[in-house]
Design an enzyme around this catalytic site. Structure first.
Site, short mmCIF file in Angstrom:
data_model
loop_
_atom_site.label_atom_id
_atom_site.label_comp_id
_atom_site.label_asym_id
_atom_site.label_seq_id
_atom_site.Cartn_x
_atom_site.Cartn_y
_atom_site.Cartn_z
N GLU A 47 2.11 1.64 -3.42
CA GLU A 47 1.00 2.14 -4.25
C GLU A 47 0.85 3.65 -4.09
OE1 GLU A 47 -2.58 -0.34 -4.23
OE2 GLU A 47 -3.73 1.48 -3.85
N ARG A 69 0.83 -1.21 0.00
CA ARG A 69 0.00 0.00 0.00
C ARG A 69 0.87 1.26 0.00
NH1 ARG A 69 -2.38 -4.01 -0.67
NH2 ARG A 69 -4.55 -4.47 -0.19
N SER A 79 14.54 15.35 1.85
CA SER A 79 15.59 14.41 2.23
C SER A 79 15.00 13.16 2.87
CB SER A 79 16.55 15.06 3.23
OG SER A 79 17.58 14.15 3.56
#
Lengths: 147, 147, 147, 147, 147, 147, 147, 147, 147, 147
Positions: free
Chosen positions: F91, F88, F114
């Site tokens: 994704e 997830r 960063s």
């Protein structure tokens, strides 16, 4: 124009004119397997064959020239084919690959079955439980040699 | 112990005892193609077959049990095989894949050749220009259906 | 023109004319699952079905011919799908793949569930905790055979 | 010891003791689908369930503890599965993926079918033309929300 | 026209007209995160929202219709992103992935953080040592369930 | 012995002794996010911290030394993660990647967030519709410079 | 028009007008390394710089605007570069990657060399055995921090 | 025993004995860059150098022999490195690759910078805004030749 | 226009005008191997050579300029070539790669065979058992150096 | 024991006993190229040859048997080799692949150079500007045939 463009022209003409691969093969005077592979961009036609193919599909002159050039072979868009029909052949290589290797080495010793000096025949095999696809492949055995 | 361990045991015993695949097949009473694929971890033996294979190769009891389990199929270490003999078959799929598809659809309509309801026969085909490997594949045609 | 062009034409017409997949299916007289897959380039229509689809979406004649050709199947641009909805199905194969295998072999023995002799039905399943997507798949069991 | 080691212990015990997945599930008191997935390393058992599984398969104490840990999920060794049975499910995602997407969006709007709030049932569907595998999946629809 | 064409139109108009994402979001009346994702082809606008976006960027009618279609999601050209800014997020998943997993399981038990029932907020965090990017993500916890 | 062996020792001890990540973090005196990442092989402990971690998990001396070595980072076995929880997050990068990029550039100009000068906090966010996972990330903005 | 189109315009103009990178850099007033990277689509020009670049190469107004947008970085068509000159740099990362890591950690502790706060200088280094390419890279050390 | 085993022995000894790369280099009498690369399995030591390295790290005789064999080079486990420090160098190749190519060709004509006739020096570059890593690479220019 | 467009122009003209590579090489006054590689987009022509190539193939002026630019090398569309002729060379690298390495190191010590300071000659080798392709490659040995 | 184990035994013995490939070849009575490839697991020895190799390297009986088995060929761990010496050969295929194809087709027509009926010779080619590696390859031309 590239060979893939010629293949696309052939596919479009085939649909529009309802041409059968076996009829093209009959006109060219060779097997349906080799002629279809050629029309799909995998084999090199000679001048006479290319002229026939060009006439059947109504191809322009440049396409007829391209049919006589040796193509960059490989007919599939991905290394593992997504189309189920073609995948089944890939699956046979995956499942039976080591079996091919074991049996050919047992019968012939070290070497390979040529995919160049090769011919293939595809037939319908009638069967009461449902007709079958029968494919016979014949490739020259090429032995590894010491030197 | 896993099925791949059984395959390695079989390969080691085969070398040590100089066993031939066709002899194992004769003892099992089935084709050399199917029996070899089974010994190489791609098919499921029944109890009687597994016992014969176990005896031929001198396998321990657990290995004989594993021969009767459905394996996780796939005999090759990479998606594109590196071994030249096996690669030639991959090459045939790559070069002739769309031809298989075109000819099977022309003959049978939309569907596939089954890689499950499938049998194969490999023979030496004598040829004065060099003997050939002849492979005959027969798979049931499975039509796509509308619903 | 290729089949992917026809799919794009259908998608554009669908948006412009606000057509529903279930209405197209009703006009074709088949399930919404099969008809949608066909419109998205994965199934082969017969002449009558293609004519209806062509009329609904206002397709040119060549497109209607292409709908009757067996397509090169595979609807996704990458081997691992990026779209979250489709990825969830890939995830089910990844997580439950060996479970499918274990349970089908326990019930049926060695073989596979056909993805060709296959039908599918998708329904809304009302649920007070939030409606659910219910998908029923039915594929013929194909046993591996010895030979 | 890792969870994959526990899965291998379970597989070995299953073969040696000839245990059936449906019997394990009955003892655990849950569906055969969920319990099998758990035994194959994809689900987390609670203490009571893990104890039962441990007893059935004769697992050591540490394995019983590991069954209660959330596993790193994913049951397949390659992104595109090589085993024919599991590949057929991957093929369904490849061929029907955009169809799943189109029909779910038409019925529910934008969102996905959950693969977490999910249940599955696998049954044998008797059929004179050959029994069928019937799989029913039910996943909660999760709508995308604006914010 | 496809959704990716609409995204390109939006990007071109944005440059030409010097439009800011936060201003588009203000006009749509939603967060800058969701609206930007929608403009970049990852979310579905409703009719009212699409009309506003269309007006802001001067999109043709068909583009406005496409903004209302559920897109095929996935905004990156490669599985591992090459752009340094986006790669840093991929790196966080690579380095902290198992940490996310360990901590969420410790706090919530087995389940996932939803990427669908999800919202995100990005802010500038002033800092004397150099301002920071602060991203707050909130996703519903979805527990795995037994069945 | 390598750092991955230390991680496995820690995981085994954690299960056996039922240790919680937040308790380890409290003993080390740092955030649970950083300490967990360190225990999972992604961060470098100093001598004092490593001693505490070693005592909590009962690690041998060499493991305590290895905790003080900079690790080869990357916690996942595949480029695209298979575990649903971790996927997830992948994704989110795939869907929101270009959005992160667009908004950060709008706010800060050209540069990156960063992933080194970075901190993260994970909390449970109570919600009547189901509790939520809340993750706050803060990374220093690093501008690209001309030279 | 996209940034890659601008890069192609620049390359074409460069050939036609026989422009040198170092001359463009001199006109922009920055290093040849940064300016070339910008012309090749990897850096963001400000308005003044973009105007100069536009004039030198004769770019249309929209291209000049695009030069001021932050690009999606990554200049190579494949993950492993095929061009021999560029491959040699990839090879250095492959061969010396762990050496870079070991030496930087020995000198600085845990952290990285920034690729953002970075500058580079390329010079010809005369050598009787054949001139050498000398590249000096300077990147700020960014320490990992505990939190 | 293989060279990778020698590398692991060296790493373990380095930690246990708290050895510094620069001290090993000093004893060998060569640069820290080359000696570290050699200890990490990327360079070939001669008999004298190998004996010193063997003594410093307390290696067995076979390991000292292996240090004198040409290794199979490549120090990273994946084609795209996951470790952030090493990835930054990969990122430089990705972002600056075409710039390296453009500037080297402008200065030298067609050819490459050798990665074999190559030396490298890594230094700390003090900077009030934070110290910097400075790397100077020098490789012989090798021109492509016509023939 | 890009160098790949020039290659396509050359291929088309070659077919239309039935030009032979060896004749082009003769007119350029260099080997057929180098000239063909140049025509196929892999080498850089000087002004005189480019003018001849341009005249032979009837290229426009811009194409003649592009022939004088250093190309982005790499002539194949996939990392593992699909064309059988080219695959055989890849197979030689795969099968004989470690042999090349072993023998070159035995003869020369640590280093490589240059692929830049390289020449190649391809000849037909008459043989009663079937003519052979004979390829002689000569590359400068480049030793690794200590520093 | 597998063939890769035999290769490792040979490499270890070679180092310990300081054996040269060319001396092994002389004892076997064949070329150094073929014998080295065989020792590295790529060729099949006959009983006499295997006995000699076994004696030279002090191999156990089972290893001598394995040397007589046809190996699964492919000597490299990755599809694109990381070792610089071997990569240069891969680079030659990448850069010169289409040139090989063009020139062989011009000279021989459609077909391939066999990698099976193949021999190779590697020599040092003295050169005042630095000695060169000279490799002569000779493979039978295999024409594609019509059928």
């Amino acid at each position: 124009m590239q060979r893939t463009d010629v293949t696309e022209m052939i596919m479009t003409a085939k649909i529009r004119k309802d041409i059968k691969w076996c009829d093209v093969a009959a006109q060219v005077g060779l097997s349906k397997e080799w002629v279809t592979a050629g029309c799909l961009g995998q084999m090199t036609f000679d001048a006479r064959q290319a002229a026939i193919v060009g006439e059947v599909f109504g191809l322009p002159e440049e396409a007829v020239l391209l049919l006589q050039q040796v193509p960059y072979r490989g007919s599939l868009p991905t290394a593992v084919p997504t189309d189920p029909l073609i995948y089944r052949f890939y699956e046979l290589v995956s499942v039976y690959g080591t079996t091919f290797k074991a049996l050919i080495h047992e019968e012939f010793g070290d070497g390979i079955m040529s995919a160049i000096d090769f011919r293939m025949d595809m037939q319908r095999e009638p069967d009461p439980a449902g007709d079958r696809v029968s494919i016979t492949m014949s490739g020259k055995f090429l032995p590894y040699k010491t030197y």
